[in-house]
Each structure stands twice: as structure tokens, then as C-alpha cells.
Scaffold this active site. Structure first.
Site, mmCIF file in Angstrom:
data_model
loop_
_atom_site.group_PDB
_atom_site.id
_atom_site.type_symbol
_atom_site.label_atom_id
_atom_site.label_comp_id
_atom_site.label_asym_id
_atom_site.label_seq_id
_atom_site.Cartn_x
_atom_site.Cartn_y
_atom_site.Cartn_z
ATOM 1 C CG HIS A 54 -1.848 1.173 1.601
ATOM 2 N ND1 HIS A 54 -2.392 1.808 2.114
ATOM 3 C CD2 HIS A 54 -2.697 1.670 0.236
ATOM 4 C CE1 HIS A 54 -2.968 2.953 2.489
ATOM 5 N NE2 HIS A 54 -3.637 2.532 0.805
ATOM 6 C CB CYS A 100 0.224 1.385 8.246
ATOM 7 S SG CYS A 100 2.439 2.200 8.330
ATOM 8 C CG HIS A 101 -3.289 2.287 6.111
ATOM 9 N ND1 HIS A 101 -2.016 3.303 5.167
ATOM 10 C CD2 HIS A 101 -2.687 3.725 6.646
ATOM 11 C CE1 HIS A 101 -1.197 4.012 5.278
ATOM 12 N NE2 HIS A 101 -2.091 4.507 6.364
ATOM 13 N N GLY A 102 -3.991 -1.463 7.879
ATOM 14 C CA GLY A 102 -4.516 -2.700 8.616
ATOM 15 C C GLY A 102 -4.338 -3.832 7.409
#
Lengths: 444, 185
Positions: free
Chosen positions: B121, B140-142
Site C-alpha cells: 500500500h 499503518c492501515h491494517g
């Protein structure tokens, strides 16, 4: 625009000799002393001056930090600690610089919100507005570079996350990335070039400041009534009226700034950035400095990387189109109740996005929730991602389609006939004895 | 109108204009070239980007070793039999970027998974033995990845890339950065 300002006629022979060859003193006089501003402008108009002061503070403190800072992955972090611990007042100067960035952004946000509320982006100020948006981009870039070159753990995370934008470019992404980084990943050459650019960009910002002020002086200030200057009666000279008003706000901001610098120097930062950068470990929770919060949340709210990146930059870039998205002939939100309502909800959405930057975005997004409602499919716990997506949607919906629709359908309240009329209407009410009627002399 | 003695021959003028312009543009390009080139990876960076050899013997079963190659993080995961089975059994419906586990490892060396360690990502470093499938998760964003480095949960759009590497010395070490054992860089 008609020029109502007093002309400067030098009497001293030496100054006259200089002025005949390079009229710089006359330029300064006409720009910063005799320049006429609308007499009704309020304290929201003082943040331009605050921004200028913050820029100067950043450049001066930055220059002194540059004398102790050594760029490079092996030296950057240690040199920052060296400045903090060994350089006389180094910790103070660094605190001024780091917190100065925050106050720079606070002033920028007030300045931008003022422009949006009072319609300062509308004709004839479109270019003034667009130059401002460009300056804001440069400011964001400078802040990002400055944060990265400290080379702590959060610096490395910021550099890694933001530079991956290059990789997302189709076809040439990988090459572009290598040329931007100076290597195959964020590394020593990256930190050094970030430092060089961090030193350069503020001076480009100075150049744009001159263009911004130049454009302002061509079209004159907007004002809370949103009607243009028509007569000299509508105006006051920059000195002393505006300069002293500016200095009041500069004083207030510097007071708060000094309090933070002295007593809360680390309050706005992340403790984890006091751990030297290690590219093999990411911090448990990555969050940008508060001033990038809304944009970071927009980036995270959107699952597709490329769309997320476009939305992140688009969140600022869309401001460029405001002059044409807003079709209303009335500038000031004071006379546009519907616009004002939606503007305030937009500010709220930006605040929510900023707050969400401090949260983990675990949880299900909009589509998962729609599926859940329709078919009862399971959703993850936590609502932050849903909130982030809704706030992002509202953030953009304000610009399109709300702004064009509202500006076409809204029926504005009557605007004052002139700035002078507005100014007189806002004078403090005097009870007894009745004052002599306020007569506008031709001489102010 | 006849002040200019060359007006009677406009094509000659045009040619000189264009020719001068072309020379000028070529000069600008030639002048810009060194500066653009200077932004690219320098000789030292390229030299440091040579292939690296990693001894696999100290890496215990279940362990994930971190190696830097070209400044990029590479995970070398010594997969357990259970992890290999889980990777093979992962249904396509659970994969966002479907790919066979066998295409992500070298034949006969299924216990070794070699992948880049940054989330696809935005590049955060992944945490091992985490997530629903016990592969990796992104702090960070799972995003989540399985024990084959395949993405099972967004926002990461694609599987962890597998770098070029070969097994050396009968499988006790690997060389990262080459696609055949006798390749020299």
C-alpha cells in the site's frame, strides 16, 4: 482598480536623487504605508501578517539549525541531538523551528478559512487565490521535507509513505522513484537531497509571497461585506491602521507560540521520533503532524492506493477551482446563510478528518456496511474507517456538487451599498449623549 | 515593408529561425542531462546494490529473518509445515490478488518464503505472525498477508513481491538479486 492612495514626494535631495534612479522607497511607501485597505476589515484579515512573521522566524531559526545539522542517514539524527544538547540555546532554537511549523500552519488555516468564508477567491481575486494555493503546496512540501530530515522513526515512516507516491505513477513510476530517491529505496542520498530542498523551498516561498502581495495590491483586499472599494471613503491607509491591527494579532500569536516553545516544546510532536530511524521496523502507529492529519486520513480512507493519493493532493488542489465552482455573485458568507451552513459543516468534516488521523482505521468501510445492511454480511468492529470515508465524502461533496448548486439556488440577503455604510453600521452603539453624526470627511 | 533585405526570401529566414531554435533546444537538453542524471542512483549506491548472499542455516523454523538488499527490506521466512499447508489451502475467494503458493516459492524449497517486507500500500514495514492468516499485518492501515505473502485484506492492492533469488550450496544459502546461479552483475 482606482488608486486612492497618497503619493509620496521626496523632499530630501539625496533621496530624490536615488528615487529618480531606483524608485524603491516610493514602492515601499505606496505598498506598505499609503496602500488603502477597506476600512471594515476585521481581525481575520491579520493572519497574512502572522504568516509573514512565521516565515521569517522559520528562515532565521532554520539558518541557525543548518549550522549544526549534518545530513545523511548516519549523521542526521545524531546532529539533531547534538543541536539539542550541545549547541548554546540549540534546544530553544529547534523548539522554535519545530513548533514554528505548527503555528505557521495555524495561521495558514485561519488565512485560508477567512478567504473561503468571505469569498476572497472570487473575481477579481482568482489569481491571488491560486497563488495562495500554490504557496500552501510549497509550504506542505517544505514541512514534509523538514520533518523527514530529522531522521527519527516517524521521519523515516513519513519519507517512506509519502515517497511511495512516485511508485504509484503508471509506467515510469519505478524509474521516477529511483531518480527522486537517488537510490532503490529511501536512504542516504534521499536524506541529503531532502535537506537541500528543505533549505531551498522557503526562499521560493518568499518569491511567491512577493507575487501574492503584488496580486493583492492590484485587486485590493476583500472585506467582510464582500463589496468592492468604490470611493476613498471606503478605505483607510495601511499605516497606521492595518499595521497596528496586524501587530495586535502577531503579538497574540507570538505569545501563545512562546508559551508552547518554552513550556510545551514536545507537546505537538511524536515521542517515537526520538528513536533513530530504522527502515526494518515501522512504528506501531503512524500518524503525521497534526497539520497533515486531514489529508492523511483521506489517504487512508480510500482503499485504492492511486485514488487515495489523488484524493490526498486533490483535497488541497480542489481549492484552485473554487472561484468557478461557486457561481454566486455575493462574496461574503455573512449574506449567504445556506453557503455559511455548508461551509461550517465542511470545516467540521476537516476537523473530524484531522481527529481520525490519531486513530487506527481498523474496521469496515462504507461498502462493507452497505452489504451488511442489505444482506447481513459480517462487518469488522470499529467505526473509524466508516467515519473517515463519510467525512472524506463530505469534504469533497462541499466543493462538488454542493457549492455549485447552493450558489445557484440560494437567495442571498441584501448586501451593503458600500464598505463605508457597512463600517458605519458596525460601529459600537453609543447611548447618550448622542454623538455628532458620523460625517465622512474627504480626508479621513 | 521592404526595410528588411531578406524579406524577398522568407523561406531562408524561416530555415534559420527553426535551425537556431533546434540548436538552442538541443543545447538546453544537453545542459539539463547531467543534472537529471545526477539525481539518479550514484555509482556507490549501484555498487552497494550488488546481490547479497544470506546463510539460511541460523534461521530456525517459524522464524522470519530481515535482510536489506538495495536498502529495501526483504523477509526470509522459514515456514513451518502448518504454515505451508495454510498457504496451500487458502481459498482464492480470500485473496485480493490471487496467485498459487507454488509460484511464490522455489520448487523443492517450499519451507523458504522470500518476499519484500514493505506493505504494497504505502510501504510501512509489516509485522510478522499477525493477521487472520498468521502471515503479516500492516501497522499503518491494517492490510493483512498470508503465510505466502499474498494480500488477504486491503487497502494493500497486491501481493508482496518476490525478489530475484537463487539457492546456493545445495539450499543452505540464497543469493538475492540474481535470477540464475551463474549470473554476475
Amino acid at each position: 482598480m482606482q488608486d486612492f492612495s497618497d503619493k509620496w514626494v521626496p523632499t530630501n535631495r539625496v533621496i530624490k536623487w536615488i528615487e529618480d534612479r531606483l524608485p524603491i522607497l516610493g514602492l515601499i511607501y505606496s505598498s506598505f504605508i499609503a496602500f488603502r485597505v477597506p476600512r471594515n476589515i476585521n481581525y481575520w484579515w491579520t493572519f497574512g501578517a502572522v504568516l509573514l512573521v512565521m516565515l521569517v522566524i522559520q528562515i532565521i531559526t532554520g539558518l541557525f539549525l543548518a549550522m549544526g545539522y549534518v545530513p545523511g542517514t548516519a549523521t542526521a539524527f545524531d546532529s539533531v541531538v547534538h543541536i539539542d544538547r550541545n549547541v548554546n540555546y540549540g534546544e530553544l532554537i529547534r523548539s522554535m523551528h519545530a513548533n514554528g511549523a505548527s503555528f505557521f500552519f495555524i495561521a495558514a488555516y485561519f488565512h485560508i478559512l477567512r478567504g473561503m468564508y468571505y469569498g476572497s477567491y472570487k473575481a477579481p481575486r482568482e489569481i491571488l487565490w491560486i497563488v495562495g494555493v500554490i504557496m500552501y503546496f510549497i509550504m506542505m512540501g517544505t514541512a514534509f521535507l523538514g520533518y523527514s530530515i530529522v531522521w527519527g522513526q516517524m521521519s523515516a515512516a513519513a519519507a517512506t509513505v509519502i515517497t511511495s507516491v512516485f511508485k504509484a505513477v503508471p509506467l515510469v513510476g519505478e524509474t521516477l522513484y529511483e531518480y527522486a530517491m537517488g537510490g532503490y529505496a529511501v536512504g542516504n542520498p534521499t536524506v541529503i537531497r531532502f535537506y537541500a530542498l528543505h533549505f531551498l523551498l522557503p526562499f521560493i516561498l518568499v518569491g511567491f509571497t512577493i507575487i501574492h502581495v503584488w496580486a493583492l495590491h492590484v485587486v485590493a483586499n476583500n472585506n467582510p461585506a464582500g463589496v468592492e472599494i468604490r470611493t476613498r471613503r471606503d478605505t483607510l491607509p495601511f499605516w497606521p491602521y492595518m499595521i497596528l491591527k496586524d501587530l495586535v494579532m502577531v503579538g497574540i500569536v507570538l505569545f501563545i507560540y512562546a508559551f508552547v516553545v518554552f513550556f510545551l516544546p514536545r507537546a505537538l510532536g511524536h515521542a517515537i521520533n526520538y528513536i533513530p530511524a530504522d527502515l526494518t521496523v515501522s512504528p506501531d502507529h503512524i500518524a503525521p503532524e497534526w497539520y497533515f492529519g486531514p489529508f492523511f486520513t483521506i489517504l487512508r480512507a480510500i482503499d485504492n492506493t492511486m485514488v487515495g493519493i489523488i484524493a490526498m493532493f486533490g483535497a488541497v488542489g480542489i481549492l484552485v477551482f473554487m472561484p468557478w465552482l461557486d457561481r454566486s455573485p455575493v462574496k461574503s458568507a455573512r449574506y449567504r446563510p445556506v453557503y455559511r451552513f455548508f461551509f461550517l459543516t465542511w470545516v467540521f468534516s476537516a476537523l473530524v478528518l484531522g481527529w481520525l488521523a490519531t486513530k487506527s482505521t481498523d474496521g469496515s468501510g462504507v461498502f462493507a456496511w452497505i452489504a451488511h445492511i442489505v444482506s447481513g454480511s459480517p462487518v469488522d468492529e470499529g467505526c473509524y474507517k466508516l467515519l473517515a470515508q463519510l467525512a472524506t465524502a463530505w469534504y469533497f461533496a462541499f466543493f462538488f456538487p454542493i457549492l455549485p448548486i447552493v450558489s445557484l439556488l440560494e437567495k442571498p440577503k441584501p448586501v451593503p451599498a458600500s464598505i463605508a455604510e457597512d463600517a458605519v453600521a458596525h460601529l459600537p452603539k453609543v447611548k447618550t449623549p448622542p454623538q455628532a453624526p458620523i460625517v465622512q470627511s474627504q480626508q479621513d | 515593408m521592404t526595410d528588411n533585405p531578406h524579406d524577398d526570401n522568407p523561406r531562408r529566414r524561416d530555415f534559420l529561425y527553426i535551425a537556431t531554435g533546434v540548436v538552442g533546444a538541443a543545447g538546453v537538453c544537453a545542459g539539463a542531462w547531467p543534472f537529471i542524471s545526477a539525481l539518479g542512483p550514484d555509482a556507490e549506491t549501484i555498487a552497494n546494490g550488488a546481490p547479497v548472499d544470506v546463510n539460511l542455516e541460523p534461521i530456525a523454523e517459524g522464524q522470519i529473518a530481515k535482510v536489506l538488499w538495495r536498502g529495501r527490506l526483504v523477509f526470509i521466512r522459514h515456514r513451518t509445515a502448518e504454515e505451508i499447508q495454510k498457504a496451500k489451502d487458502l481459498p482464492v475467494s480470500a485473496q485480493l490478488d490471487p496467485q498459487e503458493d507454488s509460484l511464490r516459492v522455489k520448487e523443492g524449497h517450499e519451507e523458504w518464503l522470500v518476499v519484500f517486507g514493505n506493505c504494497t500500500h504505502l510501504g510501512c514495514v509489516l509485522l510478522g505472525h499477525e493477521g487472520q492468516h498468521g502471515g503479516w499485518s500492516c501497522p499503518c492501515h491494517g492490510s493483512e498477508f498470508d503465510t505466502s505473502g499474498r494480500v488477504t485484506r486491503g487497502p494493500a492492492p497486491s501481493n508482496l513481491p518476490v525478489p530475484d533469488y537463487v539457492f546456493l550450496d545445495g539450499g543452505t544459502s540464497i543469493r538475492i538479486g540474481v535470477s540464475s546461479p551463474d549470473q554476475t552483475v
